[in-house]
Design a protein around this motif. Structure first.
Motif, PDB file in Angstrom:
ATOM      1  N   ASN A 297       0.719  -1.237   0.044  1.00  0.00           N
ATOM      2  CA  ASN A 297       0.137  -0.132  -0.128  1.00  0.00           C
ATOM      3  C   ASN A 297       1.440   1.663  -0.027  1.00  0.00           C
ATOM      4  N   TRP A 300       3.851   2.101  -2.996  1.00  0.00           N
ATOM      5  CA  TRP A 300       3.265   3.120  -4.752  1.00  0.00           C
ATOM      6  C   TRP A 300       2.801   4.408  -5.106  1.00  0.00           C
ATOM      7  N   LYS A 301       2.165   4.511  -2.841  1.00  0.00           N
ATOM      8  CA  LYS A 301       2.147   5.865  -2.553  1.00  0.00           C
ATOM      9  C   LYS A 301       3.418   6.868  -2.943  1.00  0.00           C
ATOM     10  N   ALA A 304       5.450   8.305  -5.915  1.00  0.00           N
ATOM     11  CA  ALA A 304       4.889   9.555  -6.541  1.00  0.00           C
ATOM     12  C   ALA A 304       4.813  10.472  -6.083  1.00  0.00           C
ATOM     13  N   VAL A 305       5.035  10.904  -4.853  1.00  0.00           N
ATOM     14  CA  VAL A 305       4.933  11.706  -3.616  1.00  0.00           C
ATOM     15  C   VAL A 305       6.075  12.254  -4.573  1.00  0.00           C
ATOM     16  N   ALA A 310       2.801  13.092  -7.389  1.00  0.00           N
ATOM     17  CA  ALA A 310       1.246  13.068  -6.729  1.00  0.00           C
ATOM     18  C   ALA A 310       1.521  14.217  -5.444  1.00  0.00           C
ATOM     19  N   LEU A 314      -1.160  12.395  -0.796  1.00  0.00           N
ATOM     20  CA  LEU A 314      -0.955  11.243  -1.082  1.00  0.00           C
ATOM     21  C   LEU A 314      -0.938  10.166   0.578  1.00  0.00           C
ATOM     22  N   LEU A 315       0.252  10.163   0.500  1.00  0.00           N
ATOM     23  CA  LEU A 315       0.692  10.009   2.244  1.00  0.00           C
ATOM     24  C   LEU A 315      -0.246   9.178   3.184  1.00  0.00           C
ATOM     25  N   THR A 317      -3.521   8.975   2.532  1.00  0.00           N
ATOM     26  CA  THR A 317      -4.139   7.721   2.643  1.00  0.00           C
ATOM     27  C   THR A 317      -3.710   6.538   3.291  1.00  0.00           C
ATOM     28  N   TYR A 318      -2.240   7.222   3.714  1.00  0.00           N
ATOM     29  CA  TYR A 318      -1.521   5.648   3.525  1.00  0.00           C
ATOM     30  C   TYR A 318      -2.327   5.109   5.271  1.00  0.00           C
ATOM     31  N   ARG A 460      -5.820   1.009  -8.837  1.00  0.00           N
ATOM     32  CA  ARG A 460      -3.963   1.396  -9.025  1.00  0.00           C
ATOM     33  C   ARG A 460      -3.506   0.462  -8.732  1.00  0.00           C
ATOM     34  N   TRP A 483      -5.790   9.423  -6.822  1.00  0.00           N
ATOM     35  CA  TRP A 483      -4.712   8.606  -6.947  1.00  0.00           C
ATOM     36  C   TRP A 483      -3.252   8.579  -7.792  1.00  0.00           C
TER      37      TRP A 483
END
Length: 487
Positions: A297, A300-301, A304-305, A310, A314-315, A317-318, A460, A483
């Motif tokens: 999970n 990839w987040k 992207a950051v 992103a 977005l982190l 949402t982790y 995703r 996302w």
């Protein structure tokens, strides 16, 4: 910067995260206190959700021929996992040492810098970077990265140094574990709740057996090392009357039913994954599997950051997604702890649960819980039955030939599946093609439940459905923006 990300800990959670980051082109350094893998095997297999995730990265075949099983349990009460259906089964008999070997090989192939014999000492989060002091033998050095991730287990030194709260319940009992060979172990002992406590036994292959014993009322003490095998043999004899003292002990350990979860999974530029974020009774091997899923999970987040596609939000949402999963994990393992370790006063509860399990809906609910397949994330409102859930394996025919939704996720990128050769979703997603793959294909073979009538679906990188048509109450660009960052 010495790296974009420093990971402390080279267990399954740390190695999966390292591989996911490298798959996305992010430079990463993994520091591990131990100079070599211990060979210890706390985890012994994969839940259904983990086999799905490993398969989507092409890793499942590296474990060789898997011993799959539809047998499970909830608090020692047998469960038939076949009620879940699906293309994957739970895999058993895979020592954690093998899992770590495979994952480390994958991470190194992708270019991860794994430094063994390097111990975390301290950290400083400056707001725009993290400095980490590391000791290697008689030398100390300072490494700097944009983010630091703690994957260093339940006693996480990083978690403590960063000031994370770790609330929960203290241990009330201690259990002893031994992997042994050279004696016959009564298979009937598996999962027995006896008057004086609990015993479990399971074959591991090659003449090796795992035995777990727990005496009722055995309060956990302060240990400075693992218990002796004689302790295990003595408890086994007191509980069963059998004698296993002549066995060769390959590994001996102790664990408790302590239950804790970090109140936040991210503080500034420091994040937690795996056991550093949650500890609990290891019922059904859920701990290692949840840890692996944490990293699938997060990877990839965070990538992207770091790539700048992103925002840092977005982190968030982790934490929101995985903290809820961890909270549910702790609840179900505490319930199982009562069933496994409770005395005669818990027997009526066991009896009632045994009466309920023949009902398919009850069996599916508990099987999904211990398999990790009940997870559904908040990806926005909608009526589509798979929104927020993981897409079951879908076989596809494309212009390039036969493939599957699983194979399309190999690269670690998002995927927009156009299932009816409709140019509308492809045009809407055109501005995000630098970070997602757009694939037109028609299903062949059985269509998974919940997918009938679907014209397009956005996946995703972790395989979860972020948008579907028809059925999402927001449009495709909104989902892509949320996302994958602004176009």
């Amino acid at each position: 910067m010495d790296a974009s990300v420093i990971i402390v800990g080279a267990g399954p959670a740390g190695l999966v995260l390292a591989g996911e980051l490298r798959l996305a082109g992010i430079d990463v350094v993994v520091v591990e206190r131990l100079s070599r893998r211990t060979g210890e095997s706390r985890g012994l297999g994969f839940t259904i959700r983990t086999t799905e995730s490993l398969d989507q990265r092409g890793l499942l075949s590296r474990f060789g021929e898997l011993d799959t099983s539809t047998r499970g349990h909830f608090g020692g009460i047998p469960l038939d996992l076949a009620v879940l259906g699906g293309a994957h089964s739970a895999a058993r008999g895979i020592p954690q040492s093998v899992t770590e070997t495979v994952l480390e090989g994958w991470a190194r192939e992708l270019g991860a810098d794994i430094r063994r014999g390097h111990e975390f000492l301290s950290l400083q989060d400056t707001g725009d970077a993290v400095s980490v002091r590391v000791g290697a033998g008689d030398r100390e050095t300072t490494l700097t990265a944009r983010y630091l991730v703690a994957a260093d287990g339940g006693r996480s030194a990083v978690r403590k140094a960063a000031g994370f709260d770790f609330p929960g319940t203290e241990a009330t009992t201690e259990l002893l574990l031994a992997d042994i060979r050279g004696v016959d172990v009564d298979a009937r002992a598996t999962g027995q709740s006896l008057a004086g406590g609990m015993v479990m036994a399971a074959p591991l292959g090659d003449g090796l057996h795992r035995v777990i014993v727990g005496e009722r009322g055995a309060l956990p003490g302060r240990r400075t090392g693992p218990p002796s095998f004689q302790e295990v043999a003595d408890v086994w004899k007191r509980l069963t009357g059998g004698d296993i003292s002549g066995a060769e002990a390959v590994w001996v350990s102790a664990f408790t039913d302590a239950t804790r979860q970090a109140s936040e999974y991210r503080r500034g530029r420091v994040l937690l994954t795996g056991d550093a974020a949650h500890i609990h009774l290891p019922a059904g091997g859920q701990g290692m599997n949840t840890s692996i899923q944490d990293s699938f999970n997060l990877g990839w987040k965070l990538a992207a950051v770091l790539r700048g596609t992103a925002p840092a939000t977005l982190l968030d949402t982790y934490h929101s997604e995985r903290h809820r999963v961890g909270r549910q994990l702790l609840a179900n393992t505490r319930a199982q702890s009562l069933l496994i370790l409770g005395g005669d006063d818990v027997q009526p509860l066991r009896d009632v649960l045994s009466e309920l399990l023949p009902y398919d809906e009850v069996a599916r609910h508990l099987a999904a819980k211990v398999s990790g397949t009940d997870i559904r994330y908040d990806v926005g409102a909608g009526s589509h039955p798979l929104l927020g859930a993981r897409l079951p394996r879908l076989e596809l025919t494309t212009r390039a030939g036969r493939t599957s939704s699983t194979a399309l996720l190999r690269s670690g990128r998002g995927v927009l599946l156009d299932l009816t050769d409709n140019p509308w979703p492809r045009r809407r997603a055109a501005r995000w093609r630098d970070r997602i793959d757009v694939v037109t294909g028609t299903p062949h073979g059985p269509v998974p439940a919940g997918l009938a009538g679907t014209t397009a679906v956005l996946l995703r990188p972790d395989g979860y459905v972020a948008w579907a048509a028809p059925g999402s109450h927001h449009d495709l660009p909104t989902a892509l923006d949320r996302w994958f960052g602004p176009a």
